[in-house]
Each structure stands twice: as structure tokens, then as C-alpha cells.
Design a protein around this motif. Structure first.
Motif, PDB file in Angstrom:
ATOM      1  N   ASN A 101      10.920 -18.394  47.257  1.00 58.34           N
ATOM      2  CA  ASN A 101      12.311 -17.967  47.203  1.00 58.34           C
ATOM      3  C   ASN A 101      12.655 -17.611  45.760  1.00 58.34           C
ATOM      4  N   LEU A 102      12.864 -16.319  45.506  1.00 61.03           N
ATOM      5  CA  LEU A 102      13.213 -15.839  44.173  1.00 61.03           C
ATOM      6  C   LEU A 102      14.599 -15.218  44.215  1.00 61.03           C
ATOM      7  N   ASN A 103      15.575 -15.942  43.721  1.00 64.82           N
ATOM      8  CA  ASN A 103      16.951 -15.429  43.701  1.00 64.82           C
ATOM      9  C   ASN A 103      17.418 -14.972  45.082  1.00 64.82           C
TER      10      ASN A 103
ATOM     11  N   LEU B 218      11.309 -22.710  39.342  1.00 68.06           N
ATOM     12  CA  LEU B 218      11.023 -22.937  40.759  1.00 68.06           C
ATOM     13  C   LEU B 218      11.001 -24.428  41.063  1.00 68.06           C
ATOM     14  N   THR B 219      11.528 -24.785  42.220  1.00 69.12           N
ATOM     15  CA  THR B 219      11.495 -26.174  42.685  1.00 69.12           C
ATOM     16  C   THR B 219      10.674 -26.246  43.972  1.00 69.12           C
TER      17      THR B 219
ATOM     18  N   ALA C  17      13.245   0.554  40.952  1.00 70.01           N
ATOM     19  CA  ALA C  17      13.741  -0.449  40.014  1.00 70.01           C
ATOM     20  C   ALA C  17      14.494  -1.575  40.706  1.00 70.01           C
ATOM     21  N   SER C  18      15.336  -1.235  41.700  1.00 70.25           N
ATOM     22  CA  SER C  18      16.132  -2.268  42.364  1.00 70.25           C
ATOM     23  C   SER C  18      15.255  -3.276  43.083  1.00 70.25           C
ATOM     24  N   VAL C  19      14.200  -2.800  43.741  1.00 71.67           N
ATOM     25  CA  VAL C  19      13.285  -3.700  44.438  1.00 71.67           C
ATOM     26  C   VAL C  19      12.450  -4.494  43.436  1.00 71.67           C
ATOM     27  N   LEU C  20      12.003  -3.825  42.371  1.00 74.95           N
ATOM     28  CA  LEU C  20      11.212  -4.503  41.346  1.00 74.95           C
ATOM     29  C   LEU C  20      12.012  -5.635  40.705  1.00 74.95           C
ATOM     30  N   ALA C  21      13.311  -5.398  40.457  1.00 76.08           N
ATOM     31  CA  ALA C  21      14.148  -6.429  39.855  1.00 76.08           C
ATOM     32  C   ALA C  21      14.247  -7.643  40.766  1.00 76.08           C
ATOM     33  N   ASP C  22      14.469  -7.426  42.066  1.00 80.70           N
ATOM     34  CA  ASP C  22      14.545  -8.539  43.011  1.00 80.70           C
ATOM     35  C   ASP C  22      13.193  -9.216  43.177  1.00 80.70           C
ATOM     36  N   PHE C  23      12.153  -8.423  43.172  1.00 83.69           N
ATOM     37  CA  PHE C  23      10.808  -8.913  43.432  1.00 83.69           C
ATOM     38  C   PHE C  23      10.311  -9.835  42.325  1.00 83.69           C
ATOM     39  N   THR C  24      10.598  -9.467  41.089  1.00 85.98           N
ATOM     40  CA  THR C  24      10.084 -10.224  39.946  1.00 85.98           C
ATOM     41  C   THR C  24      11.110 -11.147  39.307  1.00 85.98           C
ATOM     42  N   GLY C  25      12.369 -11.054  39.714  1.00 87.71           N
ATOM     43  CA  GLY C  25      13.399 -11.904  39.123  1.00 87.71           C
ATOM     44  C   GLY C  25      13.852 -11.424  37.763  1.00 87.71           C
TER      45      GLY C  25
END
Length: 450
Positions: free
Chosen positions: A333-335, A318-319, A415-423
Motif C-alpha cells: 500500500n503506497l499512498n 512502510l508498516t 507522470a501521474s501514474v509514475l507519481a502514484d506508483f513510486t510515491g
């Protein structure tokens, strides 16, 4: 013991000494009660004198000019940008120290006299120390050197050094495997994104496992082309689980006709077994939010891990630009996906952002990226292992906390939301939803109807 033998024995500052005590210790004017003001003879500032009656920056600038310009200290026109970048470095003491390292004076003399373009290769020939890395970062930030992925560029040199110690018969297999397969695939995959330490470690481990297998075959008098499946399985069972990493070498050798029809089963993905209790998770989160004796970066990283189960590698990337603050709400902002933060966590993130912003203002000469979790070297973020140990030192259990938070999220998110949510990856997120024993077919059906 004083850090420097020519420092005042009372205040331990490197100042001109006006007297020596009976014990042989020098004393500066202010400590001796003498009202004297010492200033740099070159720039006139009253900063701490470093050497030759000059402050650190003036001393480094003078030595750079002497090394690059020869006897008359005239900087060649094609080296002015090199000289200017290091002279303006935000940490001149590191530059001054670098000038005293072995091989640096000879390197600078060669650079000043040569008409060739200065490249990363000149610094690669020096020891890979924090000071040398800082000099490289300064030159990259000043556009003297082109940006590059240091982890990626270090792999071929490591591979060459590793292969040089391997028996000559083994190199005919390992050299093309390392350079034409492993490194080629890594370069292609990481063309537009930096190489992570985990990928670097994985490549090294795979090469080591290949050498281990070849050594075992050599001891048993078995050529690689004559290796049978039972013999391969014997070798796998005799050693630790990490021997399964030889799978990619076997696949490579089989595809090139160097080995027979051999198979190495994939290592099973172990289910998470370390978790925190709800009470322990709540207690750790309370400490992160309220205990002001803990370092700010520990509190922030701990809170984000305890709440959202974020991977440390994702946190450390993260920046300051990834913090979206509209004075009311703060999101991360995560991905490309925005993660809203609760008010108390947002307050921690704001405080860490402001702290790192001030530090980055001082380090812009060596860094083009304002990291939210900066390391000791300005252009690099904090090491994942260092953060892990730092959290444990302050009573935060990183692995158990992350597992507990991720399992809680997996019970409420597909799973799709979890992947985006946690990176994390979609395959990893799918496993977590499986651990949570939830069926998201109704969710998928509802999404297709929107």
C-alpha cells in the motif's frame, strides 16, 4: 576486557561470585563447578541477576518506587500510571540505566512530589540520548504522554540555540524569520503528517544561509535595506550553490519592506547522472533475491529499489499494515495505491514482515507503530542515511539503482501514474518522463474518453 568488573571472568555473566582467583578475577558458582541456583530475591525468577540480588525488572521497579514515593516508597496515586508504564517496559535494562543518569533521580523526586501534570517538557530538559528517547516512547505508548512529532518540536529549541550565537543586530531579522515565518509555515504544512528529516535539514540550512548573508553584509558595511542586486549576485557567485537557499529569506525581507527589489534565481534541478548498466542492475537484483548471507532488510530494500525505484524515505515509512497478503499475492500500500509484487520479492517481504512482527511483539510497550524497517529505537524507523550506507556496504548502489529503475518505469508510464506508483511528487515524475523522451498526450486523451 569484561564489560562489567563484577561479572564472572569465565562466562562474563553478572552472577553472584563465590570465589576470587589469584589474579583478582571473580568466578560464579556454575563455572566453579558448584551446583547452585540463583534466583531474584524479589520475584523468584532465575533470570540474570542485575544488582542487589534482583533481576533487572525488579531492580528498576524498586528504584522507581523509591524515587517517586520517597522514603516509604509509596507511589502517589497520580503517578501510578507513570510507574506502571516504566515498570512494564519491554527493555527493563534501559529503564534501569536511565535511573542512573545525571539529573534523573532529582527529576523523579520532583515528579513524585509535584501535583502538576507530567509533560514532554520534563524530558526535554534531559540530554537527548537514545535511552531518554526510549523512556519517552514508553510513556507515549502507555498514554502517559501525548503523542508528538519530536523532529518538529526539536526545531524551535535548535533555532533558539542557533540564534543565541548570532550577533545581536542580526537577531532582529533572524528571530522573526525563524519563528514567525519558517516554523509557522512548517507547523501549518505538517499539521497532519510527520516532519521528514529532509525538511528539518532544509529549515536549518535556510536559517544558516540567512546568517551568512547578514555576516557578509556586516563585513562590507552594507545595511540589508541598501543591498543591491549586483551586490547580492556577487555574494551568490562567491560561494557554493547552496547559497541560493537564501532566496526565501530575501523574499520574506522584501515582503516586509526590509530589503529592496531583489531576486534570487531558483537553483536549477540537476538531471540524474548516475545510472547502472542493465547487467549491473540484473546482477544486484539476483543477489538480493538469492544471497542468504545478506541481511534480510538489505535484500528487501534493495529488491524494491532495483525494481520500482522507490525513495528510501517512502520505503522506511512502510508498516506491517501496508503489506496486503491474501496467501496468494502480496501487494504494498503506497499512498492508497496498491503495488503488486513479483513472487520472489513477495517472499522477501513476507519474511521481513514475520521477522519484524516478532520483534514488535516484544517492543509494543514503546511503540504503537509496527515498522517494516524498524530502527534501534522501537518507535522509530531505520534512518535513511543508515539504510543507504548499509546497502552500499553489501554491494548495492542505491542512487544508481533507483535512477535506472525509475528511468525504465518512466518509459512505460505517464507522470501521474509514475507519481502514484513510486510515491514521488508529480513534478518529479514529470521530469522523469521528460528524461525518458516520451509524449503521453495520447494517453491523456484516451483517459478523458473513458
Amino acid at each position: 576486557m569484561r564489560e562489567h568488573p563484577d561479572a564472572c571472568f569465565q562466562c562474563e555473566q553478572r552472577r553472584p561470585l563465590i570465589g576470587v582467583t589469584g589474579a583478582g578475577n571473580g568466578i560464579c558458582g556454575p563455572c566453579a563447578g558448584v551446583d547452585l541456583t540463583y534466583a531474584c530475591q524479589r520475584c523468584g525468577t532465575s533470570e540474570e541477576i542485575f544488582r542487589e540480588q534482583m533481576c533487572t525488572r525488579c531492580f528498576a521497579t524498586k528504584r522507581l518506587a523509591e524515587a517517586l514515593g520517597g522514603e516509604d516508597a509509596t507511589i502517589p496515586a497520580h503517578r501510578e500510571d507513570f510507574h506502571s508504564a516504566l515498570s512494564a517496559a519491554g527493555r527493563p535494562r534501559r529503564v534501569a540505566y536511565w535511573l542512573t543518569c545525571d539529573r534523573v533521580p532529582a527529576l523523579l523526586k520532583y515528579i513524585g512530589a509535584s501535583k502538576e501534570e507530567f509533560t514532554h517538557r520534563h524530558l526535554d530538559d534531559l540530554p537527548n540520548t537514545p535511552t531518554t528517547r526510549y523512556i519517552r516512547d514508553v510513556l507515549v505508548a502507555a498514554a502517559v504522554l501525548q503523542p508528538r512529532d519530536d523532529r518538529l518540536e526539536a526545531l524551535p529549541r535548535w533555532a533558539d540555540a542557533f540564534l543565541a550565537q548570532a550577533p545581536l543586530p542580526h537577531r532582529k531579522y533572524l528571530t522573526p524569520f525563524a519563528h514567525w515565518f519558517l516554523l509557522h509555515r512548517i507547523r501549518r504544512t505538517h499539521r497532519h503528517r510527520p516532519l521528514r528529516a529532509s525538511t528539518q535539514h532544509q529549515m536549518r540550512s535556510r536559517l544558516r544561509r540567512a546568517l551568512e548573508l547578514l555576516d557578509w553584509l556586516d563585513r562590507h558595511g552594507i545595511p540589508l535595506g541598501k543591498l543591491t542586486q549586483p551586490e547580492l549576485e556577487t555574494w551568490l557567485e562567491e560561494g557554493p550553490e547552496k547559497r541560493r537557499e537564501v532566496r526565501i529569506f530575501i523574499t520574506w525581507a522584501r515582503g516586509r519592506g526590509l530589503a529592496g527589489a531583489l531576486e534570487v534565481p531558483r537553483a536549477p534541478v540537476a538531471a540524474p547522472s548516475v545510472f547502472s548498466t542493465d547487467e549491473g542492475q540484473a546482477e544486484q537484483l539476483h543477489r538480493c533475491l538469492s544471497d542468504e548471507t545478506m541481511p534480510l532488510d538489505v535484500r528487501t530494500a534493495g529488491a524494491l529499489t532495483l525494481l520500482f525505484g522507490l525513495q528510501h524515505t517512502r520505503l522506511l515509512e512502510l508498516t506491517l499494515h501496508d503489506i496486503i497478503d491474501n496467501d496468494t499475492d502480496v501487494t504494498l500500500n503506497l499512498n492508497g495505491h496498491r503495488l503488486p509484487l513479483p513472487p520472489e520479492v513477495a517472499q522477501l517481504v513476507r519474511a521481513l514482515r514475520d521477522q519484524c512482527q516478532k520483534r514488535w511483539q516484544l517492543d509494543q510497550t514503546a511503540s504503537t507503530t509496527p515498522w517494516l524497517f524498524p530502527g534501534q529505537e522501537p518507535a522509530r524507523f531505520l534512518g535513511a542515511t543508515y539504510l543507504y550506507l548499509k546497502l552500499r556496504r553489501h554491494g548495492i548502489a542505491p542512487l544508481a539503482s533507483r535512477n535506472t529503475a525509475r528511468l525504465a518505469l518512466a518509459t512505460d508510464l505517464p507522470a501521474s501514474v509514475l507519481a502514484d506508483f513510486t510515491g514521488t511528487s508529480i513534478s518529479n515524475a514529470t521530469r522523469w518522463t521528460g528524461y525518458a523522451k516520451r509524449d503521453w498526450l495520447d494517453y491523456i486523451a484516451s483517459r478523458t474518453q473513458i
